[in-house]
Motif scaffolding. Structure first.
Motif, PDB file in Angstrom:
ATOM      1  N   THR A 155      41.942  41.820  23.896  1.00  0.00           N
ATOM      2  CA  THR A 155      40.701  41.612  24.603  1.00  0.00           C
ATOM      3  C   THR A 155      40.719  42.392  25.918  1.00  0.00           C
ATOM      4  O   THR A 155      41.757  42.557  26.528  1.00  0.00           O
ATOM      5  CB  THR A 155      40.437  40.121  24.860  1.00  0.00           C
ATOM      6  N   LEU A 156      39.563  42.848  26.317  1.00  0.00           N
ATOM      7  CA  LEU A 156      39.439  43.664  27.527  1.00  0.00           C
ATOM      8  C   LEU A 156      39.055  42.792  28.712  1.00  0.00           C
ATOM      9  O   LEU A 156      38.202  41.927  28.603  1.00  0.00           O
ATOM     10  CB  LEU A 156      38.385  44.747  27.323  1.00  0.00           C
ATOM     11  N   SER A 157      39.682  43.054  29.841  1.00  0.00           N
ATOM     12  CA  SER A 157      39.433  42.280  31.051  1.00  0.00           C
ATOM     13  C   SER A 157      39.768  43.119  32.264  1.00  0.00           C
ATOM     14  O   SER A 157      40.299  44.215  32.146  1.00  0.00           O
ATOM     15  CB  SER A 157      40.312  41.028  31.072  1.00  0.00           C
ATOM     16  N   ALA A 158      39.477  42.550  33.428  1.00  0.00           N
ATOM     17  CA  ALA A 158      39.950  43.133  34.677  1.00  0.00           C
ATOM     18  C   ALA A 158      41.457  42.872  34.762  1.00  0.00           C
ATOM     19  O   ALA A 158      41.971  41.934  34.149  1.00  0.00           O
ATOM     20  CB  ALA A 158      39.228  42.504  35.856  1.00  0.00           C
ATOM     21  N   VAL A 159      42.174  43.706  35.501  1.00  0.00           N
ATOM     22  CA  VAL A 159      43.631  43.584  35.558  1.00  0.00           C
ATOM     23  C   VAL A 159      44.059  42.189  36.001  1.00  0.00           C
ATOM     24  O   VAL A 159      44.905  41.564  35.363  1.00  0.00           O
ATOM     25  CB  VAL A 159      44.243  44.653  36.501  1.00  0.00           C
ATOM     26  N   PHE A 160      43.482  41.676  37.076  1.00  0.00           N
ATOM     27  CA  PHE A 160      43.925  40.374  37.577  1.00  0.00           C
ATOM     28  C   PHE A 160      43.639  39.267  36.570  1.00  0.00           C
ATOM     29  O   PHE A 160      44.423  38.328  36.447  1.00  0.00           O
ATOM     30  CB  PHE A 160      43.291  40.048  38.929  1.00  0.00           C
ATOM     31  N   GLN A 161      42.543  39.376  35.833  1.00  0.00           N
ATOM     32  CA  GLN A 161      42.239  38.374  34.805  1.00  0.00           C
ATOM     33  C   GLN A 161      43.309  38.358  33.718  1.00  0.00           C
ATOM     34  O   GLN A 161      43.638  37.314  33.175  1.00  0.00           O
ATOM     35  CB  GLN A 161      40.860  38.641  34.190  1.00  0.00           C
ATOM     36  N   LEU A 162      43.858  39.517  33.401  1.00  0.00           N
ATOM     37  CA  LEU A 162      44.918  39.600  32.388  1.00  0.00           C
ATOM     38  C   LEU A 162      46.213  38.963  32.857  1.00  0.00           C
ATOM     39  O   LEU A 162      46.887  38.280  32.095  1.00  0.00           O
ATOM     40  CB  LEU A 162      45.202  41.062  32.033  1.00  0.00           C
ATOM     41  N   ILE A 163      46.564  39.203  34.118  1.00  0.00           N
ATOM     42  CA  ILE A 163      47.890  38.786  34.569  1.00  0.00           C
ATOM     43  C   ILE A 163      47.937  37.411  35.212  1.00  0.00           C
ATOM     44  O   ILE A 163      49.012  36.846  35.360  1.00  0.00           O
ATOM     45  CB  ILE A 163      48.495  39.823  35.536  1.00  0.00           C
ATOM     46  N   ARG A 164      46.805  36.850  35.574  1.00  0.00           N
ATOM     47  CA  ARG A 164      46.852  35.586  36.320  1.00  0.00           C
ATOM     48  C   ARG A 164      47.436  34.430  35.515  1.00  0.00           C
ATOM     49  O   ARG A 164      47.999  33.511  36.069  1.00  0.00           O
ATOM     50  CB  ARG A 164      45.474  35.210  36.856  1.00  0.00           C
ATOM     51  N   SER A 165      47.344  34.490  34.189  1.00  0.00           N
ATOM     52  CA  SER A 165      47.914  33.421  33.375  1.00  0.00           C
ATOM     53  C   SER A 165      49.346  33.721  32.941  1.00  0.00           C
ATOM     54  O   SER A 165      49.993  32.899  32.320  1.00  0.00           O
ATOM     55  CB  SER A 165      47.049  33.194  32.138  1.00  0.00           C
ATOM     56  N   GLN A 166      49.846  34.902  33.282  1.00  0.00           N
ATOM     57  CA  GLN A 166      51.217  35.282  32.940  1.00  0.00           C
ATOM     58  C   GLN A 166      52.187  34.665  33.956  1.00  0.00           C
ATOM     59  O   GLN A 166      51.835  34.461  35.108  1.00  0.00           O
ATOM     60  CB  GLN A 166      51.369  36.807  32.966  1.00  0.00           C
ATOM     61  N   PRO A 167      53.409  34.392  33.530  1.00  0.00           N
ATOM     62  CA  PRO A 167      54.401  33.905  34.493  1.00  0.00           C
ATOM     63  C   PRO A 167      54.594  34.909  35.631  1.00  0.00           C
ATOM     64  O   PRO A 167      54.625  36.114  35.393  1.00  0.00           O
ATOM     65  CB  PRO A 167      55.682  33.787  33.655  1.00  0.00           C
ATOM     66  N   ASN A 168      54.691  34.402  36.845  1.00  0.00           N
ATOM     67  CA  ASN A 168      54.921  35.231  38.037  1.00  0.00           C
ATOM     68  C   ASN A 168      53.841  36.305  38.206  1.00  0.00           C
ATOM     69  O   ASN A 168      54.131  37.426  38.620  1.00  0.00           O
ATOM     70  CB  ASN A 168      56.322  35.846  37.985  1.00  0.00           C
ATOM     71  N   PHE A 169      52.606  35.967  37.845  1.00  0.00           N
ATOM     72  CA  PHE A 169      51.461  36.886  37.943  1.00  0.00           C
ATOM     73  C   PHE A 169      51.712  38.214  37.237  1.00  0.00           C
ATOM     74  O   PHE A 169      51.254  39.260  37.669  1.00  0.00           O
ATOM     75  CB  PHE A 169      51.043  37.125  39.398  1.00  0.00           C
TER      76      PHE A 169
END
Length: 92
Positions: A1-15
């Protein structure tokens, strides 16, 4: 899925530090490796820094802010090294 960078990483561990992201229009082996992220107070947006690789060649020296990070054209890059994760098994 396509998103803004921060939207992709905010749910990942350690951002998402250590994860790789790419734009869908980029050639293979072109990606950013996340090195730092600073969320805004609402947690929905933020600034993201990383190191840039273009067609397999490291293009940045040190930390650089990821440009165009608010555009919804980003996806997680599955395996930035391009290497398979083989496990060597010794014969008995």
């Amino acid at each position: 899925t396509l998103s803004a960078v921060f939207q992709l990483i905010r749910s990942q561990p350690n951002f998402g530090i250590g994860k790789t992201v790419t734009r869908v229009t980029w050639p293979p082996d072109s990606y950013w490796t996340i090195t730092d992220a600073k969320p805004k107070l609402d947690g929905n947006k933020g600034k993201v820094w990383g190191s840039f690789t273009w067609k397999g060649k490291e293009m940045t020296s040190g930390r650089k802010k990821i440009g165009g990070g608010l555009k919804d054209v980003w996806t997680l890059y599955p395996n930035a090294t391009g290497k398979r994760n083989w496990v060597k098994v010794e014969a008995e």
